[in-house]
Design a protein around this motif. Structure first.
Motif, PDB file in Angstrom:
ATOM      1  N   UNK A  12       0.829  -1.204   0.000  1.00 31.64           N
ATOM      2  CA  UNK A  12       0.000   0.000   0.000  1.00 31.64           C
ATOM      3  C   UNK A  12       0.866   1.258   0.000  1.00 31.64           C
ATOM      4  N   UNK A  13       1.894   1.264   0.851  1.00 36.11           N
ATOM      5  CA  UNK A  13       2.780   2.428   0.923  1.00 36.11           C
ATOM      6  C   UNK A  13       3.588   2.598  -0.356  1.00 36.11           C
ATOM      7  N   UNK A  14       4.035   1.489  -0.957  1.00 32.50           N
ATOM      8  CA  UNK A  14       4.765   1.558  -2.228  1.00 32.50           C
ATOM      9  C   UNK A  14       3.912   2.188  -3.322  1.00 32.50           C
ATOM     10  N   UNK A  15       2.615   1.910  -3.287  1.00 36.12           N
ATOM     11  CA  UNK A  15       1.698   2.479  -4.282  1.00 36.12           C
ATOM     12  C   UNK A  15       1.284   3.900  -3.925  1.00 36.12           C
ATOM     13  N   UNK A  16       1.653   4.360  -2.733  1.00 33.01           N
ATOM     14  CA  UNK A  16       1.290   5.705  -2.308  1.00 33.01           C
ATOM     15  C   UNK A  16      -0.197   5.851  -2.022  1.00 33.01           C
ATOM     16  N   UNK A  46     -11.992 -14.352  -2.216  1.00 34.18           N
ATOM     17  CA  UNK A  46     -12.363 -13.349  -3.220  1.00 34.18           C
ATOM     18  C   UNK A  46     -11.602 -12.046  -2.993  1.00 34.18           C
ATOM     19  N   UNK A  47     -11.572 -11.585  -1.764  1.00 34.46           N
ATOM     20  CA  UNK A  47     -10.866 -10.344  -1.436  1.00 34.46           C
ATOM     21  C   UNK A  47      -9.362 -10.541  -1.624  1.00 34.46           C
ATOM     22  N   UNK A  48      -8.851 -11.693  -1.228  1.00 35.42           N
ATOM     23  CA  UNK A  48      -7.428 -11.987  -1.391  1.00 35.42           C
ATOM     24  C   UNK A  48      -7.023 -11.871  -2.862  1.00 35.42           C
ATOM     25  N   UNK A  49      -7.827 -12.414  -3.753  1.00 37.31           N
ATOM     26  CA  UNK A  49      -7.521 -12.332  -5.183  1.00 37.31           C
ATOM     27  C   UNK A  49      -7.630 -10.900  -5.699  1.00 37.31           C
ATOM     28  N   UNK A  50      -8.562 -10.122  -5.168  1.00 41.72           N
ATOM     29  CA  UNK A  50      -8.667  -8.705  -5.539  1.00 41.72           C
ATOM     30  C   UNK A  50      -7.415  -7.948  -5.090  1.00 41.72           C
ATOM     31  N   UNK A  54      -4.984  -5.834  -7.439  1.00 41.16           N
ATOM     32  CA  UNK A  54      -4.760  -4.417  -7.161  1.00 41.16           C
ATOM     33  C   UNK A  54      -3.274  -4.096  -7.074  1.00 41.16           C
ATOM     34  N   UNK A  55      -2.519  -4.926  -6.362  1.00 40.59           N
ATOM     35  CA  UNK A  55      -1.094  -4.663  -6.169  1.00 40.59           C
ATOM     36  C   UNK A  55      -0.209  -5.356  -7.207  1.00 40.59           C
ATOM     37  N   UNK A  56      -0.839  -6.098  -8.132  1.00 40.24           N
ATOM     38  CA  UNK A  56      -0.115  -6.787  -9.199  1.00 40.24           C
ATOM     39  C   UNK A  56       0.971  -7.716  -8.657  1.00 40.24           C
ATOM     40  N   UNK A  57       0.571  -8.550  -7.695  1.00 36.08           N
ATOM     41  CA  UNK A  57       1.490  -9.529  -7.101  1.00 36.08           C
ATOM     42  C   UNK A  57       0.817 -10.900  -7.108  1.00 36.08           C
ATOM     43  N   UNK A  58       1.617 -11.925  -6.952  1.00 37.68           N
ATOM     44  CA  UNK A  58       1.075 -13.281  -6.904  1.00 37.68           C
ATOM     45  C   UNK A  58       0.597 -13.619  -5.495  1.00 37.68           C
ATOM     46  N   UNK A  59      -0.262 -14.613  -5.432  1.00 35.33           N
ATOM     47  CA  UNK A  59      -0.722 -15.109  -4.132  1.00 35.33           C
ATOM     48  C   UNK A  59       0.462 -15.665  -3.351  1.00 35.33           C
ATOM     49  N   UNK A  60       1.383 -16.336  -4.033  1.00 38.05           N
ATOM     50  CA  UNK A  60       2.562 -16.892  -3.375  1.00 38.05           C
ATOM     51  C   UNK A  60       3.380 -15.789  -2.705  1.00 38.05           C
ATOM     52  N   UNK A  61       3.469 -14.639  -3.337  1.00 33.11           N
ATOM     53  CA  UNK A  61       4.213 -13.524  -2.750  1.00 33.11           C
ATOM     54  C   UNK A  61       3.526 -13.032  -1.467  1.00 33.11           C
TER      55      UNK A  61
END
Length: 69
Positions: A12-16, A46-50, A54-61
């Motif tokens: 969140x902070x990285x995205x400002x 559902x929220x986890x996948x959103x 939103x942050x363009x990262x994988x679930x594994x990350x």
């Protein structure tokens, strides 16, 4: 769960973005998102996948399985 909450805040902070902006983007209340970021609750699948989208990262990350977003 602690690792997930830390990653949520870092991303969140990285995205400002504010927690409120993230909650709006996810269709949640600010309070609900705050619980995820503070480690009090886990998001639904559902929220986890959103969040991943939103942050363009994988679930594994987000789960700490890999260090590559």
């Amino acid at each position: 769960m602690e690792q997930l909450s830390q990653k949520l805040k870092e991303l969140r902070l990285e995205k400002g973005m504010s927690a409120y902006e993230v909650s709006l983007a996810l269709g949640l209340t600010r309070n609900a998102y705050s619980h995820y970021e503070n480690g009090r609750r886990l998001p639904s699948l559902t929220v986890f996948l959103k969040i991943c989208t939103l942050f363009n990262v994988s679930a594994d990350y987000l789960l700490g399985i890999t260090d590559a977003p």
